[in-house]
Design a protein around this motif. Structure first.
Motif, PDB file in Angstrom:
ATOM      1  N   PRO A   1       0.611  -1.196  -0.234  1.00  0.00           N
ATOM      2  CA  PRO A   1      -0.001  -0.055   0.200  1.00  0.00           C
ATOM      3  C   PRO A   1       0.944   1.193   0.091  1.00  0.00           C
ATOM      4  CG  PRO A   1       0.323  -0.984   2.308  1.00  0.00           C
ATOM      5  CD  PRO A   1       1.155  -1.643   1.311  1.00  0.00           C
ATOM      6  N   THR A   2       0.542   2.306  -0.893  1.00  0.00           N
ATOM      7  CA  THR A   2       1.590   3.371  -0.959  1.00  0.00           C
ATOM      8  C   THR A   2       0.392   4.333  -1.768  1.00  0.00           C
ATOM      9  OG1 THR A   2       1.917   3.206  -3.587  1.00  0.00           O
ATOM     10  CG2 THR A   2       3.739   2.363  -1.858  1.00  0.00           C
ATOM     11  N   LEU A   3       0.960   5.541  -1.076  1.00  0.00           N
ATOM     12  CA  LEU A   3       0.262   6.783  -1.341  1.00  0.00           C
ATOM     13  C   LEU A   3       0.363   6.954  -2.902  1.00  0.00           C
ATOM     14  CD1 LEU A   3       1.840   9.373   1.379  1.00  0.00           C
ATOM     15  CD2 LEU A   3      -0.455   8.456   1.284  1.00  0.00           C
ATOM     16  N   ALA A   4       1.291   6.473  -3.559  1.00  0.00           N
ATOM     17  CA  ALA A   4       1.377   6.608  -4.900  1.00  0.00           C
ATOM     18  C   ALA A   4       0.169   5.829  -5.725  1.00  0.00           C
ATOM     19  CB  ALA A   4       2.749   6.150  -5.568  1.00  0.00           C
ATOM     20  N   GLU A   5      -0.453   4.804  -5.178  1.00  0.00           N
ATOM     21  CA  GLU A   5      -1.670   4.236  -5.551  1.00  0.00           C
ATOM     22  C   GLU A   5      -2.800   5.305  -5.933  1.00  0.00           C
ATOM     23  OE1 GLU A   5      -2.269  -0.081  -4.386  1.00  0.00           O
ATOM     24  OE2 GLU A   5      -1.387   1.175  -2.759  1.00  0.00           O
ATOM     25  N   ALA A   6      -2.965   6.407  -5.146  1.00  0.00           N
ATOM     26  CA  ALA A   6      -3.861   7.533  -5.401  1.00  0.00           C
ATOM     27  C   ALA A   6      -3.593   8.224  -6.693  1.00  0.00           C
ATOM     28  CB  ALA A   6      -3.788   8.355  -4.167  1.00  0.00           C
ATOM     29  N   PHE A   7      -2.371   8.269  -7.174  1.00  0.00           N
ATOM     30  CA  PHE A   7      -1.810   8.986  -8.212  1.00  0.00           C
ATOM     31  C   PHE A   7      -2.132   8.190  -9.466  1.00  0.00           C
ATOM     32  CE2 PHE A   7       1.495   9.337 -11.297  1.00  0.00           C
ATOM     33  CZ  PHE A   7       1.742  10.722 -11.538  1.00  0.00           C
ATOM     34  N   LYS A   8      -1.957   6.648  -9.205  1.00  0.00           N
ATOM     35  CA  LYS A   8      -2.293   5.699 -10.370  1.00  0.00           C
ATOM     36  C   LYS A   8      -3.692   5.785 -10.506  1.00  0.00           C
ATOM     37  CE  LYS A   8      -2.906   0.976 -10.893  1.00  0.00           C
ATOM     38  NZ  LYS A   8      -2.095  -0.084 -11.651  1.00  0.00           N
ATOM     39  N   GLU A   9      -4.742   5.729  -9.279  1.00  0.00           N
ATOM     40  CA  GLU A   9      -6.166   5.717  -9.659  1.00  0.00           C
ATOM     41  C   GLU A   9      -6.718   6.884 -10.179  1.00  0.00           C
ATOM     42  OE1 GLU A   9      -8.551   3.047  -8.115  1.00  0.00           O
ATOM     43  OE2 GLU A   9      -7.445   2.222  -6.439  1.00  0.00           O
ATOM     44  N   ALA A  10      -5.939   7.965  -9.837  1.00  0.00           N
ATOM     45  CA  ALA A  10      -6.634   9.407 -10.492  1.00  0.00           C
ATOM     46  C   ALA A  10      -6.281   9.345 -11.963  1.00  0.00           C
ATOM     47  CB  ALA A  10      -5.963  10.632  -9.730  1.00  0.00           C
ATOM     48  N   ALA A  11      -5.054   8.842 -12.581  1.00  0.00           N
ATOM     49  CA  ALA A  11      -4.966   8.567 -13.960  1.00  0.00           C
ATOM     50  C   ALA A  11      -5.914   7.765 -14.509  1.00  0.00           C
ATOM     51  CB  ALA A  11      -3.550   7.854 -14.099  1.00  0.00           C
ATOM     52  N   MET A  12      -6.367   6.657 -13.769  1.00  0.00           N
ATOM     53  CA  MET A  12      -7.374   5.636 -14.132  1.00  0.00           C
ATOM     54  C   MET A  12      -8.581   6.314 -14.598  1.00  0.00           C
ATOM     55  SD  MET A  12      -7.516   2.063 -12.117  1.00  0.00           S
ATOM     56  CE  MET A  12      -6.900   0.747 -12.797  1.00  0.00           C
ATOM     57  N   ALA A  13      -8.949   7.193 -13.355  1.00  0.00           N
ATOM     58  CA  ALA A  13     -10.114   7.814 -13.459  1.00  0.00           C
ATOM     59  C   ALA A  13     -10.239   8.873 -14.559  1.00  0.00           C
ATOM     60  CB  ALA A  13     -10.405   8.570 -12.027  1.00  0.00           C
ATOM     61  N   THR A  14      -8.973   9.063 -15.194  1.00  0.00           N
ATOM     62  CA  THR A  14      -9.151  10.190 -16.275  1.00  0.00           C
ATOM     63  C   THR A  14      -9.696   9.672 -17.643  1.00  0.00           C
ATOM     64  OG1 THR A  14      -7.218  11.211 -15.237  1.00  0.00           O
ATOM     65  CG2 THR A  14      -7.605  11.907 -17.251  1.00  0.00           C
ATOM     66  N   TYR A  15      -9.269   8.477 -17.859  1.00  0.00           N
ATOM     67  CA  TYR A  15      -9.868   7.756 -19.209  1.00  0.00           C
ATOM     68  C   TYR A  15     -10.934   6.744 -19.119  1.00  0.00           C
ATOM     69  CZ  TYR A  15      -6.768   3.750 -18.470  1.00  0.00           C
ATOM     70  OH  TYR A  15      -6.618   2.450 -17.776  1.00  0.00           O
ATOM     71  N   SER A  16     -10.968   6.148 -17.729  1.00  0.00           N
ATOM     72  CA  SER A  16     -11.671   5.039 -17.510  1.00  0.00           C
ATOM     73  C   SER A  16     -12.664   5.554 -16.162  1.00  0.00           C
ATOM     74  CB  SER A  16     -10.938   3.932 -17.460  1.00  0.00           C
ATOM     75  OG  SER A  16     -11.793   2.746 -17.058  1.00  0.00           O
ATOM     76  N   LYS A  17     -12.332   4.253 -15.166  1.00  0.00           N
ATOM     77  CA  LYS A  17     -12.792   4.408 -13.938  1.00  0.00           C
ATOM     78  C   LYS A  17     -11.913   4.008 -12.736  1.00  0.00           C
ATOM     79  CE  LYS A  17     -17.883   4.285 -14.388  1.00  0.00           C
ATOM     80  NZ  LYS A  17     -18.783   3.601 -14.904  1.00  0.00           N
ATOM     81  N   ALA A  18     -11.875   4.725 -11.585  1.00  0.00           N
ATOM     82  CA  ALA A  18     -10.883   4.469 -10.576  1.00  0.00           C
ATOM     83  C   ALA A  18     -11.525   2.842 -10.019  1.00  0.00           C
ATOM     84  CB  ALA A  18     -10.900   5.349  -9.494  1.00  0.00           C
ATOM     85  N   ILE A  19     -10.704   2.093  -9.497  1.00  0.00           N
ATOM     86  CA  ILE A  19     -11.239   0.820  -8.910  1.00  0.00           C
ATOM     87  C   ILE A  19     -11.715   1.146  -7.241  1.00  0.00           C
ATOM     88  CG2 ILE A  19     -10.487  -1.461  -8.142  1.00  0.00           C
ATOM     89  CD1 ILE A  19     -10.666  -1.262 -11.049  1.00  0.00           C
ATOM     90  N   HIS A  20     -11.203   1.993  -6.668  1.00  0.00           N
ATOM     91  CA  HIS A  20     -11.532   1.851  -4.997  1.00  0.00           C
ATOM     92  C   HIS A  20     -12.307   3.275  -4.894  1.00  0.00           C
ATOM     93  CE1 HIS A  20      -7.967  -1.084  -5.110  1.00  0.00           C
ATOM     94  NE2 HIS A  20      -8.729  -1.588  -4.356  1.00  0.00           N
ATOM     95  N   PHE A  21     -12.688   3.916  -5.819  1.00  0.00           N
ATOM     96  CA  PHE A  21     -13.553   5.014  -5.397  1.00  0.00           C
ATOM     97  C   PHE A  21     -14.866   5.127  -6.422  1.00  0.00           C
ATOM     98  CE2 PHE A  21     -14.652   9.721  -5.356  1.00  0.00           C
ATOM     99  CZ  PHE A  21     -15.062   9.856  -4.209  1.00  0.00           C
TER     100      PHE A  21
END
Ligand code: FAD
Ligand code: NAI
Length: 471
Positions: free
Chosen positions: A451-471
Motif C-alpha cells: 500500500p502506497t500513497l502513489a496508488e492514489a496517483f495511479k487511480e486518479a490517472a485511471m479515473a481520467t480515461y476510465s474509472k478508478a477501482i477504489h472510489f
C-alpha cells in the motif's frame, strides 16, 4: 589596480544557479571563477530560503503533531515544550552542513571561489571587492550573471527583520509572536504562516486575490488547501489588500480594504511578514557599464541560449525569466554550460514542478484547469481522494486528492495537481510522465506498489480515461 586574471568562465553569484554552473563548468574542464559576496555559497536557497524553511517546517510539524495528533494513535505524551532556540540551531546546522558541502564541491572541481562583490568594469572584466579587503579583476571569455532575487518591499513598511520582516526574518524570530499578520498568501506567506501558527502564533494571512497559493496553483486545489490550513488555525482574508501600516505604537497596526474597494478593517500584530513576491536583484552589478537590458520587472533580457545582447554574457536563475525556483535555476545552469561547451542545451519549461511544503503539501506540474479553459483546450479530468487510499488511511492522514488533466482527444497528460501527504515527492512521477509525453493510461497501466500513497496517483490517472477501482 590589480592585474586582470584570465578565465574561460566568470560566474557572478554563488546561489543555486551560480554554484551548479561552476561545478558543471569545472567538470567540463573550463577554468572557472565563481564570485559570491554573502560569505557562504548556496545563495538564497541554502542560506535563507528552501533549506532553512524546510527545516522549520519539518520540526514545527513534528511539534504540532505531538501536541495535537498523538492520542488517537495510541501515544500518550506528557510535558511537551518548545525549545525555539534549539529548533533554530537545528536549522542552522542543516544550512551550515550544506553550504560547506557546496564549497567542498567547488574545490573538488577546481573552481576558483572568490569571496566578494562582483561589478562589471567593461564587457569582459569584472572587478571584485573582496570580503576580506582588497580587490581582484577577473577577465572572462564567458561570463554568467546569476545574482538572484530579493523580497519585494511593501511601500511604507520598512523592513527591520524583527517587527517588519521578510522571509529572512521569519526564519530567525527569537520568540513566537503573539499575533502575526502575513501580507501575501503566496508560497512564502503560507509556508511561514504554517511554521509560526504551529508554534503558537495567532496568524492572519491577507491576500489580494480570491485564492491563496500564488500564481499557477489550480483553483480547486487552492480552495481545498485553504480549508485545511484554516482548520489548522490560520485565519485568511482573501480579496483583501493591505493599504498601509503604522509601526509607531507598541503593536503594529495594519489597514486593509476589500480588493474591489470598500470595506476597511484594521488588524494589529506584533510581527508583520511582507511576502508579496520577489524581484530580480542586480544592485551594484555595474550593468550600466555594459548596457545590458532589463524588462519592466527588472528581469535581464536573454535569448533561448541564455545570452544577453552581448553573446558571451549569459543570465540564469531568479534574475531572469521563468519561475523563481531552485530546481529551475539548476536546470538552466547545466544547460548554459552545455551551450558554452557543446553548443546545445535543454530545459523543458513545460515540465517544471512546483511544491508548497505546508502540511499537507501541494504540488503540481503542467497546466491548471483555469489555464486549460482559458486556452480553450478540451480536457478530461480524473480525481482520486486520499480518503480512499489504503496507506493514507493507515497513516490517519486522509485529507486531499490527486487530480489529472489530460487532452480529451489524445489522453496526453496536460497537468497533475496533488494536495496531500508527500505530494512533493509524488510529483516527480508526474513530471517524468509529462517529460515523456505520457498519457493518463500509460500511468494507470504502470504497476504501483501496495500500500502506497502513489496508488492514489495511479487511480486518479485511471479515473481520467476510465474509472478508478477504489472510489
Ligand atoms: P540566489 O539563490 O538568490 O543566489 C544569488 C547569489 O548571488 C546570492 O547569494 C547573492 O549574494 C549573490 N550576488 C548577488 N549579486 C552579487 C554580486 N554583484 N557579486 C557577488 N555575488 C552576488 N525554491 C525552491 O525550488 N524550493 C523551495 O522550497 C524554495 N523555498 C524558498 C523559501 C524562501 C523563504 C525563499 C525566499 C525562496 C525559496 N525558493 C525555493 C526559491 C529559491 O531560493 C530561488 O529560486 C533560488 O535561490 C534561485 O537561485 P539563484 O542562484 O538564481 O539566486
Ligand atoms: P508569490 O508571488 O508566490 O505570492 C505573493 C502573493 O502576494 C500573491 O498571491 C499576491 O496576490 C499577493 N499580494 C501582492 N500584493 C499584495 C497586497 N498588497 N496585499 C495582499 N496580497 C498581496 O510570492 P512569495 O510568496 O513572496 O514568494 C516568492 C517566490 O519565492 C515564489 O514565487 C517562489 O518562486 C519562491 N518560493 C518557492 C518556494 C517553494 O518552492 N516551496 C517557497 C518559497 C518561495
Amino acid at each position: 589596480a590589480s592585474q586582470s586574471e584570465e578565465h574561460d568562465l566568470v560566474i557572478i553569484g554563488g546561489g543555486v544557479a551560480g554554484y551548479v554552473a561552476a561545478i558543471k563548468a569545472g567538470q567540463e574542464g573550463l577554468k572557472t571563477a565563481c564570485i559570491e559576496k554573502r560569505g557562504t555559497l548556496g545563495g538564497t536557497c541554502l542560506n535563507v530560503g528552501c533549506i532553512p524553511s524546510k527545516s522549520l517546517l519539518n520540526n514545527s510539524h513534528l511539534y504540532h503533531q505531538i501536541l495535537h495528533d498523538t492520542k488517537k494513535r495510541g501515544i500518550e505524551v506528557g510535558d511537551v515544550k518548545l525549545n525555539l532556540q534549539q529548533m533554530l540551531k537545528a536549522k542552522d546546522t542543516s544550512v551550515e552542513g550544506l553550504t560547506k558541502g557546496v564549497e567542498f564541491l567547488l574545490k573538488k572541481n577546481g573552481v576558483d571561489y572568490v569571496k566578494g562583490t562582483g561589478s562589471f568594469v567593461n564587457e569582459n572584466e569584472v572587478k571584485v571587492n573582496l570580503v576580506d579587503g582588497g580587490e581582484r579583476t577577473l577577465r572572462g571569455k564567458n561570463i554568467i550573471i546569476a545574482t538572484g532575487s530579493e523580497s519585494t518591499p511593501f511601500p511604507g513598511l520598512e523592513v527591520d527583520e524583527e517587527r517588519i520582516i521578510t522571509s529572512t526574518g521569519a526564519l530567525s524570530l527569537k520568540e513566537v509572536p503573539k499575533k502575526m499578520v502575513v501580507i501575501g498568501g503566496g508560497i512564502i506567506g503560507l509556508e511561514m504562516a504554517s511554521v509560526w501558527s504551529r508554534l503558537g502564533s495567532e496568524v492572519t494571512v491577507v491576500e489580494f486575490l480570491g485564492q491563496i497559493g500564488g500564481p499557477g496553483m489550480d483553483s480547486e486545489i487552492s480552495k481545498a488547501a485553504q480549508k485545511i490550513l484554516a482548520k489548522q488555525g490560520i485565519k485568511f482574508l482573501t480579496n483583501t489588500k493591505v493599504t498601509k501600516g503604522d509601526t509607531s505604537g507598541s503593536t503594529i497596526s495594519i489597514s486593509t480594504e476589500a480588493a474591489k474597494g470598500g470595506k476597511e478593517q484594521t488588524l494589529d500584530a506584533d510581527v508583520v511578514l511582507v511576502a508579496i513576491g520577489r524581484r530580480p536583484y542586480t544592485d551594484g552589478l555595474g550593468l550600466e557599464n555594459i548596457g545590458i537590458e532589463a524588462d519592466e520587472k527588472g528581469r535581464l533580457v536573454i535569448d533561448q541560449e541564455y545570452r544577453t545582447k552581448l553573446p558571451h554574457i549569459r543570465v540564469i536563475g531568479d534574475v531572469t525569466f521563468g519561475p523563481m525556483l531552485a530546481h529551475k535555476a539548476e536546470e538552466e545552469a547545466v544547460a548554459a554550460i552545455e551551450y558554452i561547451t557543446k553548443g546545445h542545451g535543454h530545459v523543458n519549461y513545460a515540465a517544471i514542478p512546483s511544491v508548497m511544503y505546508t502540511h499537507p503539501e501541494v504540488a503540481w506540474v503542467g497546466q491548471s484547469e483555469e489555464e486549460l479553459k482559458k486556452a480553450g483546450v478540451k480536457y478530461n479530468k480524473g480525481t482520486f481522494p486520499f480518503s480512499a487510499n489504503s496507506r493514507a488511511k493507515t497513516n490517519l492522514e486522509t485529507e486531499g486528492l490527486v487530480k489529472f488533466l489530460s487532452d480529451a482527444e489524445t489522453d496526453r497528460i496536460l497537468g497533475v495537481h496533488i494536495l496531500g501527504p508527500n505530494a512533493g515527492e509524488m510529483i516527480a512521477e508526474a513530471t517524468l510522465a509529462v517529460e515523456y509525453g505520457a498519457s493518463s493510461e500509460d500511468v494507470a497501466r504502470t504497476c504501483h506498489a501496495h500500500p502506497t500513497l502513489a496508488e492514489a496517483f495511479k487511480e486518479a490517472a485511471m479515473a481520467t480515461y476510465s474509472k478508478a477501482i477504489h472510489f
